[in-house]
Design a protein around this motif. Structure first.
Motif, PDB file in Angstrom:
ATOM      1  N   ALA A  66       0.834  -1.197   0.000  1.00 34.31           N
ATOM      2  CA  ALA A  66       0.000   0.000   0.000  1.00 34.31           C
ATOM      3  C   ALA A  66       0.877   1.258   0.000  1.00 34.31           C
ATOM      4  O   ALA A  66       2.001   1.255   0.500  1.00 34.31           O
ATOM      5  CB  ALA A  66      -0.906   0.004   1.231  1.00 34.31           C
ATOM      6  N   GLN A  67       0.334   2.321  -0.554  1.00 27.53           N
ATOM      7  CA  GLN A  67       1.082   3.579  -0.630  1.00 27.53           C
ATOM      8  C   GLN A  67       1.433   4.099   0.770  1.00 27.53           C
ATOM      9  O   GLN A  67       2.540   4.579   0.998  1.00 27.53           O
ATOM     10  CB  GLN A  67       0.258   4.623  -1.396  1.00 27.53           C
ATOM     11  CG  GLN A  67       0.972   5.946  -1.575  1.00 27.53           C
ATOM     12  CD  GLN A  67       2.218   5.817  -2.419  1.00 27.53           C
ATOM     13  OE1 GLN A  67       2.211   5.138  -3.432  1.00 27.53           O
ATOM     14  NE2 GLN A  67       3.292   6.453  -2.006  1.00 27.53           N
ATOM     15  N   ILE A  68       0.509   3.977   1.709  1.00 28.80           N
ATOM     16  CA  ILE A  68       0.788   4.447   3.079  1.00 28.80           C
ATOM     17  C   ILE A  68       1.925   3.636   3.692  1.00 28.80           C
ATOM     18  O   ILE A  68       2.739   4.168   4.441  1.00 28.80           O
ATOM     19  CB  ILE A  68      -0.481   4.405   3.962  1.00 28.80           C
ATOM     20  CG1 ILE A  68      -0.229   5.021   5.334  1.00 28.80           C
ATOM     21  CG2 ILE A  68      -0.970   3.003   4.166  1.00 28.80           C
ATOM     22  CD1 ILE A  68      -0.328   6.489   5.375  1.00 28.80           C
ATOM     23  N   ALA A  69       2.010   2.350   3.370  1.00 27.71           N
ATOM     24  CA  ALA A  69       3.097   1.518   3.890  1.00 27.71           C
ATOM     25  C   ALA A  69       4.433   1.971   3.319  1.00 27.71           C
ATOM     26  O   ALA A  69       5.440   2.008   4.036  1.00 27.71           O
ATOM     27  CB  ALA A  69       2.843   0.055   3.566  1.00 27.71           C
ATOM     28  N   GLN A  70       4.446   2.338   2.046  1.00 29.58           N
ATOM     29  CA  GLN A  70       5.681   2.852   1.449  1.00 29.58           C
ATOM     30  C   GLN A  70       6.105   4.143   2.142  1.00 29.58           C
ATOM     31  O   GLN A  70       7.283   4.337   2.452  1.00 29.58           O
ATOM     32  CB  GLN A  70       5.492   3.088  -0.048  1.00 29.58           C
ATOM     33  CG  GLN A  70       5.317   1.818  -0.843  1.00 29.58           C
ATOM     34  CD  GLN A  70       5.029   2.089  -2.311  1.00 29.58           C
ATOM     35  OE1 GLN A  70       5.117   3.225  -2.778  1.00 29.58           O
ATOM     36  NE2 GLN A  70       4.679   1.046  -3.044  1.00 29.58           N
ATOM     37  N   ASP A  71       5.135   5.011   2.392  1.00 26.35           N
ATOM     38  CA  ASP A  71       5.440   6.270   3.081  1.00 26.35           C
ATOM     39  C   ASP A  71       5.934   6.013   4.504  1.00 26.35           C
ATOM     40  O   ASP A  71       6.871   6.670   4.973  1.00 26.35           O
ATOM     41  CB  ASP A  71       4.199   7.170   3.120  1.00 26.35           C
ATOM     42  CG  ASP A  71       3.765   7.617   1.729  1.00 26.35           C
ATOM     43  OD1 ASP A  71       4.599   7.555   0.794  1.00 26.35           O
ATOM     44  OD2 ASP A  71       2.600   8.008   1.579  1.00 26.35           O
ATOM     45  N   MET A  72       5.304   5.058   5.187  1.00 22.43           N
ATOM     46  CA  MET A  72       5.722   4.744   6.554  1.00 22.43           C
ATOM     47  C   MET A  72       7.120   4.131   6.580  1.00 22.43           C
ATOM     48  O   MET A  72       7.911   4.425   7.473  1.00 22.43           O
ATOM     49  CB  MET A  72       4.706   3.797   7.209  1.00 22.43           C
ATOM     50  CG  MET A  72       3.376   4.465   7.531  1.00 22.43           C
ATOM     51  SD  MET A  72       2.120   3.310   8.117  1.00 22.43           S
ATOM     52  CE  MET A  72       2.753   2.923   9.737  1.00 22.43           C
ATOM     53  N   GLU A  75       9.489   6.894   6.265  1.00 24.57           N
ATOM     54  CA  GLU A  75       9.536   7.626   7.536  1.00 24.57           C
ATOM     55  C   GLU A  75      10.397   6.881   8.547  1.00 24.57           C
ATOM     56  O   GLU A  75      11.189   7.484   9.274  1.00 24.57           O
ATOM     57  CB  GLU A  75       8.123   7.827   8.078  1.00 24.57           C
ATOM     58  CG  GLU A  75       8.040   8.698   9.298  1.00 24.57           C
ATOM     59  CD  GLU A  75       8.337  10.153   9.003  1.00 24.57           C
ATOM     60  OE1 GLU A  75       8.911  10.827   9.883  1.00 24.57           O
ATOM     61  OE2 GLU A  75       8.009  10.624   7.906  1.00 24.57           O
ATOM     62  N   VAL A  76      10.247   5.565   8.609  1.00 23.80           N
ATOM     63  CA  VAL A  76      11.054   4.750   9.530  1.00 23.80           C
ATOM     64  C   VAL A  76      12.534   4.898   9.193  1.00 23.80           C
ATOM     65  O   VAL A  76      13.366   5.106  10.078  1.00 23.80           O
ATOM     66  CB  VAL A  76      10.615   3.266   9.489  1.00 23.80           C
ATOM     67  CG1 VAL A  76      11.632   2.364  10.164  1.00 23.80           C
ATOM     68  CG2 VAL A  76       9.251   3.100  10.131  1.00 23.80           C
ATOM     69  N   LEU A  77      12.865   4.820   7.916  1.00 28.47           N
ATOM     70  CA  LEU A  77      14.266   4.943   7.517  1.00 28.47           C
ATOM     71  C   LEU A  77      14.799   6.346   7.813  1.00 28.47           C
ATOM     72  O   LEU A  77      15.936   6.498   8.273  1.00 28.47           O
ATOM     73  CB  LEU A  77      14.431   4.606   6.034  1.00 28.47           C
ATOM     74  CG  LEU A  77      15.866   4.532   5.535  1.00 28.47           C
ATOM     75  CD1 LEU A  77      16.646   3.464   6.304  1.00 28.47           C
ATOM     76  CD2 LEU A  77      15.906   4.264   4.049  1.00 28.47           C
ATOM     77  N   ALA A  78      13.977   7.368   7.588  1.00 21.00           N
ATOM     78  CA  ALA A  78      14.406   8.741   7.897  1.00 21.00           C
ATOM     79  C   ALA A  78      14.667   8.900   9.390  1.00 21.00           C
ATOM     80  O   ALA A  78      15.650   9.540   9.793  1.00 21.00           O
ATOM     81  CB  ALA A  78      13.351   9.737   7.427  1.00 21.00           C
ATOM     82  N   LEU A  79      13.818   8.331  10.227  1.00 25.07           N
ATOM     83  CA  LEU A  79      14.023   8.399  11.674  1.00 25.07           C
ATOM     84  C   LEU A  79      15.284   7.638  12.083  1.00 25.07           C
ATOM     85  O   LEU A  79      16.022   8.068  12.982  1.00 25.07           O
ATOM     86  CB  LEU A  79      12.804   7.846  12.411  1.00 25.07           C
ATOM     87  CG  LEU A  79      11.535   8.694  12.311  1.00 25.07           C
ATOM     88  CD1 LEU A  79      10.333   7.930  12.844  1.00 25.07           C
ATOM     89  CD2 LEU A  79      11.716  10.006  13.037  1.00 25.07           C
TER      90      LEU A  79
END
Length: 153
Positions: A66-72, A75-79
């Motif tokens: 899902a697109q939201i999973a890709q965004d999450m 976000e996890v990698l950025a954090l």
């Protein structure tokens, strides 16, 4: 006669416009995630396997397309690149999406039913089954010695 037909067509176009807009959403960033080393990739994979996709609900963040999973995941990698620990990353996502995002939410007063509910239901079902079996055993008359070969139809 043409005026009502035009109004009907316009109404139908407006009714379907939101559905068409959903299909026209731009796809997120398709570039692959960049990891500093294999240890960071292993940590990322382990962390995303412990997190739930908020849209799919039964898939981990690592498994969801899902697109939201890709965004999450981004976000996890950025954090992680910001130097956040696994606990801090999880807390960030819990603050944003709620405890549902965790596959193993913490045991607290508002998650007791989630943790202990299945056990209570199982014990209640076992107790009900035992009660029914005992009640039926007490309700059936005892067989007498002379009735062994005879059955009543």
């Amino acid at each position: 006669m043409m005026r009502p037909l035009r109004a009907l067509l316009l109404g139908m176009m407006l009714a379907f416009a939101p559905g068409l807009a959903l299909h026209a959403q731009p796809v997120g960033d398709a570039t692959p995630l960049q990891f500093a080393d294999s240890a960071e990739e292993a940590r990322f994979r382990a962390l995303t396997a412990e997190l739930r996709c908020v849209m799919c609900q039964n898939q981990s963040l690592a498994d969801s397309n899902a697109q939201i999973a890709q965004d999450m995941r981004r976000e996890v990698l950025a954090l992680m690149h910001q130097g956040k620990s696994d606990a801090e990353v999880k807390q960030f996502l819990v603050d944003r999406y709620g405890e549902f995002v965790l596959y193993r939410p913490t045991v607290s007063s508002h998650t007791w039913l989630l943790w202990f509910g299945p056990g209570v239901v199982l014990l209640g079902g076992a107790a009900l089954l035992a009660w029914i079996v005992r009640r039926r055993a007490a309700a059936t008359p005892a067989r007498q010695d002379g009735d062994e070969g005879e059955q009543e139809w």
